[in-house]
Design a protein around this motif. Structure first.
Motif, PDB file in Angstrom:
ATOM      1  N   VAL A 103      25.598   0.592 -18.763  1.00  0.00           N
ATOM      2  CA  VAL A 103      25.302   1.983 -19.155  1.00  0.00           C
ATOM      3  C   VAL A 103      23.786   2.148 -19.268  1.00  0.00           C
ATOM      4  O   VAL A 103      23.126   1.392 -19.977  1.00  0.00           O
ATOM      5  CB  VAL A 103      25.977   2.341 -20.504  1.00  0.00           C
ATOM      6  N   SER A 104      23.245   3.119 -18.495  1.00  0.00           N
ATOM      7  CA  SER A 104      21.793   3.219 -18.415  1.00  0.00           C
ATOM      8  C   SER A 104      21.257   4.586 -18.864  1.00  0.00           C
ATOM      9  O   SER A 104      20.569   4.696 -19.863  1.00  0.00           O
ATOM     10  CB  SER A 104      21.345   2.917 -16.983  1.00  0.00           C
ATOM     11  N   TRP A 105      21.587   5.601 -18.164  1.00  0.00           N
ATOM     12  CA  TRP A 105      21.069   6.928 -18.546  1.00  0.00           C
ATOM     13  C   TRP A 105      21.954   8.029 -17.984  1.00  0.00           C
ATOM     14  O   TRP A 105      22.889   7.788 -17.245  1.00  0.00           O
ATOM     15  CB  TRP A 105      19.619   7.124 -18.121  1.00  0.00           C
TER      16      TRP A 105
ATOM     17  N   ALA B  96      17.788  -2.840 -20.516  1.00  0.00           N
ATOM     18  CA  ALA B  96      16.418  -3.117 -20.945  1.00  0.00           C
ATOM     19  C   ALA B  96      15.955  -2.093 -21.976  1.00  0.00           C
ATOM     20  O   ALA B  96      15.254  -2.432 -22.924  1.00  0.00           O
ATOM     21  CB  ALA B  96      15.482  -3.125 -19.731  1.00  0.00           C
ATOM     22  N   ASN B  97      16.414  -0.850 -21.794  1.00  0.00           N
ATOM     23  CA  ASN B  97      15.926   0.184 -22.735  1.00  0.00           C
ATOM     24  C   ASN B  97      16.391  -0.080 -24.161  1.00  0.00           C
ATOM     25  O   ASN B  97      15.790   0.389 -25.114  1.00  0.00           O
ATOM     26  CB  ASN B  97      16.350   1.591 -22.274  1.00  0.00           C
ATOM     27  N   VAL B  98      17.457  -0.889 -24.298  1.00  0.00           N
ATOM     28  CA  VAL B  98      17.965  -1.239 -25.623  1.00  0.00           C
ATOM     29  C   VAL B  98      17.018  -2.221 -26.318  1.00  0.00           C
ATOM     30  O   VAL B  98      16.861  -2.195 -27.536  1.00  0.00           O
ATOM     31  CB  VAL B  98      19.380  -1.860 -25.488  1.00  0.00           C
TER      32      VAL B  98
ATOM     33  N   ILE C 201      21.923  12.781 -17.624  1.00  0.00           N
ATOM     34  CA  ILE C 201      21.345  14.052 -18.062  1.00  0.00           C
ATOM     35  C   ILE C 201      22.369  14.646 -19.018  1.00  0.00           C
ATOM     36  O   ILE C 201      23.463  15.045 -18.609  1.00  0.00           O
ATOM     37  CB  ILE C 201      21.062  14.962 -16.861  1.00  0.00           C
ATOM     38  N   ASP C 202      22.003  14.605 -20.301  1.00  0.00           N
ATOM     39  CA  ASP C 202      22.962  14.909 -21.368  1.00  0.00           C
ATOM     40  C   ASP C 202      24.178  13.985 -21.218  1.00  0.00           C
ATOM     41  O   ASP C 202      24.087  12.949 -20.580  1.00  0.00           O
ATOM     42  CB  ASP C 202      23.380  16.381 -21.336  1.00  0.00           C
ATOM     43  N   CYS C 203      25.310  14.374 -21.824  1.00  0.00           N
ATOM     44  CA  CYS C 203      26.500  13.540 -21.710  1.00  0.00           C
ATOM     45  C   CYS C 203      27.686  14.416 -21.363  1.00  0.00           C
ATOM     46  O   CYS C 203      27.898  15.461 -21.989  1.00  0.00           O
ATOM     47  CB  CYS C 203      26.801  12.834 -23.033  1.00  0.00           C
TER      48      CYS C 203
ATOM     49  N   LYS D 232      33.942  13.664 -19.397  1.00  0.00           N
ATOM     50  CA  LYS D 232      34.191  12.223 -19.546  1.00  0.00           C
ATOM     51  C   LYS D 232      32.901  11.503 -19.176  1.00  0.00           C
ATOM     52  O   LYS D 232      32.417  11.633 -18.052  1.00  0.00           O
ATOM     53  CB  LYS D 232      35.286  11.759 -18.593  1.00  0.00           C
ATOM     54  N   ASP D 233      32.387  10.748 -20.146  1.00  0.00           N
ATOM     55  CA  ASP D 233      31.099  10.090 -19.868  1.00  0.00           C
ATOM     56  C   ASP D 233      30.809   9.069 -20.959  1.00  0.00           C
ATOM     57  O   ASP D 233      31.434   9.069 -22.018  1.00  0.00           O
ATOM     58  CB  ASP D 233      29.981  11.156 -19.858  1.00  0.00           C
ATOM     59  N   SER D 234      29.835   8.227 -20.652  1.00  0.00           N
ATOM     60  CA  SER D 234      29.254   7.421 -21.723  1.00  0.00           C
ATOM     61  C   SER D 234      28.158   8.278 -22.343  1.00  0.00           C
ATOM     62  O   SER D 234      27.816   9.330 -21.808  1.00  0.00           O
ATOM     63  CB  SER D 234      28.679   6.122 -21.158  1.00  0.00           C
ATOM     64  N   CYS D 235      27.623   7.829 -23.454  1.00  0.00           N
ATOM     65  CA  CYS D 235      26.611   8.668 -24.096  1.00  0.00           C
ATOM     66  C   CYS D 235      25.679   7.811 -24.937  1.00  0.00           C
ATOM     67  O   CYS D 235      25.725   6.580 -24.869  1.00  0.00           O
ATOM     68  CB  CYS D 235      27.292   9.745 -24.945  1.00  0.00           C
ATOM     69  N   ARG D 236      24.864   8.455 -25.722  1.00  0.00           N
ATOM     70  CA  ARG D 236      23.898   7.744 -26.534  1.00  0.00           C
ATOM     71  C   ARG D 236      24.624   6.731 -27.427  1.00  0.00           C
ATOM     72  O   ARG D 236      25.652   7.046 -28.011  1.00  0.00           O
ATOM     73  CB  ARG D 236      23.103   8.728 -27.390  1.00  0.00           C
ATOM     74  N   GLY D 237      24.085   5.531 -27.500  1.00  0.00           N
ATOM     75  CA  GLY D 237      24.746   4.469 -28.280  1.00  0.00           C
ATOM     76  C   GLY D 237      25.600   3.560 -27.401  1.00  0.00           C
ATOM     77  O   GLY D 237      25.958   2.464 -27.808  1.00  0.00           O
ATOM     78  N   ASP D 238      25.925   4.043 -26.210  1.00  0.00           N
ATOM     79  CA  ASP D 238      26.718   3.206 -25.291  1.00  0.00           C
ATOM     80  C   ASP D 238      25.818   2.369 -24.388  1.00  0.00           C
ATOM     81  O   ASP D 238      26.297   1.446 -23.712  1.00  0.00           O
ATOM     82  CB  ASP D 238      27.608   4.077 -24.392  1.00  0.00           C
ATOM     83  N   SER D 239      24.568   2.705 -24.341  1.00  0.00           N
ATOM     84  CA  SER D 239      23.618   2.045 -23.458  1.00  0.00           C
ATOM     85  C   SER D 239      23.741   0.524 -23.541  1.00  0.00           C
ATOM     86  O   SER D 239      23.869  -0.035 -24.626  1.00  0.00           O
ATOM     87  CB  SER D 239      22.206   2.455 -23.846  1.00  0.00           C
ATOM     88  N   GLY D 240      23.692  -0.072 -22.390  1.00  0.00           N
ATOM     89  CA  GLY D 240      23.794  -1.545 -22.355  1.00  0.00           C
ATOM     90  C   GLY D 240      25.217  -2.026 -22.245  1.00  0.00           C
ATOM     91  O   GLY D 240      25.476  -3.194 -21.968  1.00  0.00           O
TER      92      GLY D 240
HETATM   93  N1  ARG Z   1      20.423   5.748 -22.669  1.00  0.00           N
HETATM   94  C1  ARG Z   1      21.519   6.096 -23.478  1.00  0.00           C
HETATM   95  C2  ARG Z   1      21.563   5.187 -24.714  1.00  0.00           C
HETATM   96  O1  ARG Z   1      20.565   4.641 -25.086  1.00  0.00           O
HETATM   97  C3  ARG Z   1      22.802   6.056 -22.765  1.00  0.00           C
HETATM   98  C4  ARG Z   1      22.951   7.267 -21.914  1.00  0.00           C
HETATM   99  C5  ARG Z   1      24.108   7.321 -21.151  1.00  0.00           C
HETATM  100  N2  ARG Z   1      24.262   8.702 -20.802  1.00  0.00           N
HETATM  101  C6  ARG Z   1      25.220   9.222 -20.068  1.00  0.00           C
HETATM  102  N3  ARG Z   1      25.258  10.488 -19.966  1.00  0.00           N
HETATM  103  N4  ARG Z   1      26.082   8.515 -19.529  1.00  0.00           N
HETATM  104  O2  ARG Z   1      22.588   5.040 -25.371  1.00  0.00           O
END
Ligand code: ARG
Length: 633
Positions: free
Chosen positions: A601-603, A424-426, A605-607, A576-584
């Motif tokens: 992928v939602s949120w 949804a945040n996307v 704390i940092d990546c 190892k993580d998802s990060c900004r731009g991966d959301s959704g």
């Molecule tokens: N909300 C972030 C986005 O818009 C995705 C964050 C995912 N973060 C994480 N640390 N896995 O892309």
């Protein structure tokens, strides 16, 4: 009689022998003369001739010359003619004498005749009488003119006399019974296989004889169907009952395979009967009660054409048997494997039926091909920026979607041919859903450069109504759907991910795969990747994750909360993580060889930070909303 034997010969021996016998009968004739004829006969004679001709013939004997010493009652010298020990005549004297048999020939009753010539020596005078000469021949018996007093006529209909014999024959419409004597109505065992024809009751237009049991079968090629057209003059004896005429004593029954037979009777023509069948059987029955004037019909046939079978989207049709699209033709539907398949128990064989429709087990609705989900044609061999990830080979994550929302990069996943699932945040900006025109959708490639050539557009965007995240501290219900303007055809590079099964479980430690085009480094070099990346991460225990957030809050003043609509994945050491731009984007798990969308992928704390985990929307909690939204839009 002779003919009967001949027939038996014919049947059991051979034709030629039969004919030999027959020929010899025709030439039988002969002469009988008294001894020493034409010189005077000797005394003290007793001579006998046994004449015989074949059965079916009589012997005709003509005495051509007679000169036997006359005596009272011919008791001295005589010529006796006997049949079966019965004396037919006893002759003596001269030509023209009283005792002379004259020129009238003697005809034997049967096929044998005995002549006895007897002389004595009572007279001393020299014998001057020369005796007799006779000729005989076989003459045909006209059996037909004779009546057997015991058993009626020889033939029930037509008697044909023949040399030495006779035979019976029958009027048109009748056939000779095996007894070679009786004529029976021949109204059955006839198969009508022409494309059209005429049928009528025996003797029509005369009334039908009693005790009929006639069977007619119309049988044409299976691609054709038969239509019966009864003429107006139709009459079959019926008995009036409350529910209309009842076919009690007489009836015409029309039987079509797999259907209730119909009994016809009464005085009204049934007119046209379209049987929709290539085989029709008619049974005409009469007894000796009542009278039927009979019936007559013309049948015709027409070819059935079902036309082209309805095409199958994402599948095809194979022609199996019969003439193209005609009656009894069979086709088989198939889906474009391995991307589409039928749901279990789908009828795939369709037959062109007599009513001109393609059918399978009483349905004329063609099957549908449903997309195969979660089964990529290529598998990532070793599960391992995304942060700390690897480049995904082509076709290994075919449900991956890249979204560009108002210029911002995000992820998503294909879940149906017109539906993309994302976060949804996307799709929200300042608490409002973004305009669908601001959404660009890309899929089917792992390289951003080629991917961006072919955007797809949204028909509508659907943000979960429970998502309310004004200051980025409440990611509950972080789920959204995009309806595409056009449906997608799946192939090895675009394929949907399965939705979670009802009651799917997220077991701690279970390895999942998260993928996206997001940041590959959260440090100083915040690089966006040009290639699709993936990383393998375990599901994290809910309590462990909550604790990690509590700990993080000590250094970060504000952090969102973990709800039951979320789960975490990652490793405690980070990296190892998802990060900004991966959301959704998708976090997938695998069951029975099928990948399913466990998380979005939602949120976080940092990546990839040590002691923190990535947080994902728990898709299984939103199945109802997903299905409802897809159904209603
Ligand atoms: N909300 C972030 C986005 O818009 C995705 C964050 C995912 N973060 C994480 N640390 N896995 O892309």
């Amino acid at each position: 009689m002779g003919w009967t034997y001949c027939v038996i010969w014919f049947l059991f021996w051979s034709v030629s022998e039969c004919w030999q016998l027959f020929n010899s009968q025709r030439v039988i004739r002969g002469e009988v003369q008294s001894p020493q004829y034409p010189r005077p006969y000797p005394p003290n004679l007793l001579k006998q001739w046994d004449l015989w001709v074949p059965g079916g013939y009589q012997i005709q004997l003509s005495v051509t010359h007679l000169d036997i010493k006359a005596s009272w009652g011919c008791h001295q010298d005589s010529l006796s003619v006997l049949h079966d020990q019965k004396v037919l005549g006893k002759f003596c004297g001269q030509e023209n004498s009283n005792d002379h048999p004259g020129k009238e020939p003697i005809l034997s009753q049967g096929n044998s005749l005995t002549l006895i010539f007897q002389t004595n020596n009572s007279t001393a005078e020299l014998q001057q009488h020369i005796g007799f000469a006779a000729i005989y021949k076989a003459v045909d018996v006209d059996e037909c003119s004779k009546q057997d007093p015991g058993s009626g006529p020889l033939c029930s209909q037509i008697c044909v006399n023949m040399p030495g014999s006779y035979h019976c024959s029958c009027h048109y419409g009748y056939k000779l019974h095996l007894d070679q004597h009786t004529c029976l109505l021949s109204c059955d065992s006839c198969i009508f296989d022409k494309h059209e024809g005429r049928l009528s009751s025996p003797g029509y237009p005369d009334p039908s004889p009693p005790f009929l049991s006639c069977k007619y079968i119309i049988s044409v090629e299976p691609r054709l169907t038969v239509t019966l057209n009864f003429t107006d003059s139709f009459h079959i004896e019926s008995v009036d009952a409350q529910q209309g005429p009842r076919c009690l004593h007489h009836w015409l029954q029309v039987t079509i395979p797999d259907r209730e037979p119909m009994k016809l009777c009464g005085g009204k023509s049934p007119g046209l009967i379209a049987t929709n069948s290539s085989i029709v059987r008619l049974d005409y029955h009469t007894n000796n009660e009542g009278l039927s004037h009979g019936w007559s019909l013309h049948y015709s046939t027409k070819a059935i054409d079902c036309g082209e079978p309805k095409p199958l989207l994402n599948g095809g049709i194979t022609f199996l048997s019969g003439l193209q699209n005609q009656n009894r033709s069979v086709v088989q539907y198939h889906c474009n494997e391995p991307f589409y398949s039928f749901s279990q128990g789908t009828n795939v064989y369709f037959t062109c039926e007599a009513d001109g429709k393609w059918r399978s087990n009483h349905t004329d609705v063609p099957p549908t091909c449903i997309p195969v989900c979660g089964k990529p044609t290529k598998l990532i061999s070793a599960y391992q920026r995304i942060i700390g990830g690897r480049e995904a080979p082509d076709d290994t994550i075919p449900w991956q979607v890249l979204l560009s929302v108002d210029g911002q990069r995000a992820g998503g996943m294909v879940i149906a041919d017109r539906w993309i699932m994302t976060a949804a945040n996307v799709l929200t900006y300042n608490g409002n859903p973004v305009l669908k025109e601001d959404v660009r959708i890309y899929m089917g490639q792992t390289d951003i450069k080629t991917l961006q050539n072919s955007p797809l557009f949204a028909a509508s965007v659907h943000v979960h109504p429970g998502y309310n995240n004004p200051d980025f501290l409440d990611f509950d219900s972080n789920i959204a759907l995009i309806k595409l303007q056009e449906p997608i055809t799946f192939n090895s590079s675009i394929m949907p991910i399965c939705l979670p099964a009802e009651g799917a479980t997220y077991v701690t430690g279970m390895m999942g795969l998260v993928s996206g085009f997001g940041l590959t480094d959260f440090g100083r070099r915040r690089l966006l990747t040009n290639k699709l990346k993936y990383v393998q991460l375990p599901v994290v225990d809910q309590e462990t994750c909550t604790d990690s957030i509590t700990v993080a809050r000590r250094t970060k003043d504000r952090a969102p909360s973990l709800t039951n609509n979320m789960f975490c994945a990652g490793v405690p050491e980070g990296g190892k993580d998802s990060c900004r731009g991966d959301s959704g984007g998708p976090f997938i798990l695998r069951d029975d060889g099928r990948f399913w969308a466990a998380g979005i992928v939602s949120w976080g704390i940092d990546c990839g930070r040590q002691g923190t985990y990535g947080v994902y929307t728990k898709v299984s909690n939103y199945l109802d909303w997903i299905n409802q939204t897809m159904q209603e839009n």
